[in-house]
Design a protein around this motif. Structure first.
Motif, PDB file in Angstrom:
ATOM      1  N   LEU A 102       0.830  -1.206   0.000  1.00 14.52           N
ATOM      2  CA  LEU A 102       0.000   0.000   0.000  1.00 14.52           C
ATOM      3  C   LEU A 102       0.867   1.259   0.000  1.00 14.52           C
ATOM      4  O   LEU A 102       0.556   2.247  -0.662  1.00 14.52           O
ATOM      5  CB  LEU A 102      -0.928   0.009   1.228  1.00 14.52           C
ATOM      6  CG  LEU A 102      -2.359  -0.419   0.991  1.00 14.52           C
ATOM      7  CD1 LEU A 102      -3.057   0.522   0.007  1.00 14.52           C
ATOM      8  CD2 LEU A 102      -2.432  -1.823   0.431  1.00 14.52           C
ATOM      9  N   LEU A 105       2.034   1.955  -3.406  1.00 20.59           N
ATOM     10  CA  LEU A 105       0.966   2.499  -4.251  1.00 20.59           C
ATOM     11  C   LEU A 105       0.655   3.953  -3.916  1.00 20.59           C
ATOM     12  O   LEU A 105       0.483   4.787  -4.800  1.00 20.59           O
ATOM     13  CB  LEU A 105      -0.313   1.665  -4.065  1.00 20.59           C
ATOM     14  CG  LEU A 105      -0.361   0.316  -4.760  1.00 20.59           C
ATOM     15  CD1 LEU A 105      -1.590  -0.463  -4.315  1.00 20.59           C
ATOM     16  CD2 LEU A 105      -0.366   0.469  -6.271  1.00 20.59           C
TER      17      LEU A 105
ATOM     18  N   VAL B  13      -9.157  -3.092   2.162  1.00 18.06           N
ATOM     19  CA  VAL B  13      -7.854  -2.736   1.614  1.00 18.06           C
ATOM     20  C   VAL B  13      -7.913  -2.628   0.093  1.00 18.06           C
ATOM     21  O   VAL B  13      -7.242  -1.789  -0.517  1.00 18.06           O
ATOM     22  CB  VAL B  13      -6.795  -3.796   2.024  1.00 18.06           C
ATOM     23  CG1 VAL B  13      -5.498  -3.573   1.267  1.00 18.06           C
ATOM     24  CG2 VAL B  13      -6.543  -3.723   3.516  1.00 18.06           C
ATOM     25  N   GLU B  15     -10.244  -1.543  -1.964  1.00 14.09           N
ATOM     26  CA  GLU B  15     -10.719  -0.260  -2.480  1.00 14.09           C
ATOM     27  C   GLU B  15      -9.619   0.770  -2.443  1.00 14.09           C
ATOM     28  O   GLU B  15      -9.428   1.530  -3.393  1.00 14.09           O
ATOM     29  CB  GLU B  15     -11.916   0.235  -1.667  1.00 14.09           C
ATOM     30  CG  GLU B  15     -13.207  -0.420  -2.081  1.00 14.09           C
ATOM     31  CD  GLU B  15     -14.438   0.293  -1.528  1.00 14.09           C
ATOM     32  OE1 GLU B  15     -15.487  -0.353  -1.425  1.00 14.09           O
ATOM     33  OE2 GLU B  15     -14.344   1.495  -1.226  1.00 14.09           O
ATOM     34  N   LEU B  16      -8.894   0.796  -1.341  1.00 19.97           N
ATOM     35  CA  LEU B  16      -7.799   1.750  -1.204  1.00 19.97           C
ATOM     36  C   LEU B  16      -6.731   1.479  -2.272  1.00 19.97           C
ATOM     37  O   LEU B  16      -6.230   2.403  -2.925  1.00 19.97           O
ATOM     38  CB  LEU B  16      -7.192   1.632   0.200  1.00 19.97           C
ATOM     39  CG  LEU B  16      -6.041   2.565   0.527  1.00 19.97           C
ATOM     40  CD1 LEU B  16      -6.459   4.026   0.390  1.00 19.97           C
ATOM     41  CD2 LEU B  16      -5.543   2.301   1.946  1.00 19.97           C
ATOM     42  N   ALA B  17      -6.398   0.213  -2.453  1.00 18.32           N
ATOM     43  CA  ALA B  17      -5.367  -0.139  -3.430  1.00 18.32           C
ATOM     44  C   ALA B  17      -5.789   0.251  -4.848  1.00 18.32           C
ATOM     45  O   ALA B  17      -5.001   0.777  -5.635  1.00 18.32           O
ATOM     46  CB  ALA B  17      -5.085  -1.649  -3.358  1.00 18.32           C
TER      47      ALA B  17
END
Lengths: 111, 111
Positions: A102, A105, B13, B15-17
């Motif tokens: 993460l 990213l 996680v 969605e964030l990625a």
DNA sequence: CCTTAGTACTACGCGATACATAGTAGCGGG
DNA sequence: CCCGCTACTATGTATCGCGTAGTACTAAGG
């Protein structure tokens, strides 16, 4: 207040948080709830933590003993078993992988 | 292979990625899947990513355009909308809170 | 032509779990 | 007794990643 996404984000995180809290030293359920409730981004509640404790104990990851409380009903104290410690290590490693990806990213910028 | 816990950990996680991957610049679905599939601890699959893309678009966070691919069927390109960018910022902040709290727990040692 | 492999995307049922709600029970104080 | 705090239990609901099972397009090979 927790939204849809924050709720989903906590799934899986709670077990890690609970194991980590116990790894710091034997402690009891209510104390764990209090501690994790106060953490930014966690804010965990009883209805989440106690079933997790029950689940982890059922998997042999926690050792339990009861002791009278000076201020209320009997307390349930939890410690990590050897299996519990190993599990936590594996989970911490996985967590590191996830957060590392993460981080890449979120900070990678345009590519 | 993903176990029970890893699966739960990914909820939220993903969605964030996905938002973070798109924030780096316009890209298309299949490309996103390929990229996120290769990330340690993520290893996301189509059946997860595409519904997330659909969901985020439905919420107005993504702008979509179609373009012919030189190597296969038409591609769907995604960009963040202004709402999408704001959402990502809020989510990134929440993620920072969560990871910060976990960091404190995992490294705090005995207490 | 058909088959294969890779590209690109859709649909669906299942299992797991955080959350809110609704309790029970013990202790001490008023 | 009631109340507030401590300490823990139970339950139903909504959500979503995962695995599976596709569809469709393109190009290359037989």
């Amino acid at each position: 207040m927790k939204g849809r996404w924050e709720t989903q984000l906590r799934k899986g995180v709670v077990e890690l948080a609970v194991l980590a809290a116990i790894a710091r030293g034997e402690t009891y359920g209510y104390r764990i709830v209090e501690e994790l409730r106060a953490l930014p981004g966690l804010e965990l509640t009883e209805s989440t933590v106690y079933p997790v404790l029950t689940r982890l104990a059922g998997e042999g990851l926690l050792a339990i003993r009861a002791e009278d409380s000076p201020t209320g009903p009997t307390r349930r104290y939890y410690r990590l078993t050897a299996d519990g410690t190993r599990r936590l290590q594996g989970m911490a490693a996985e967590w590191t992988r996830v957060t590392g990806s993460l981080k890449g990213l979120l900070e990678g910028g345009p590519q």
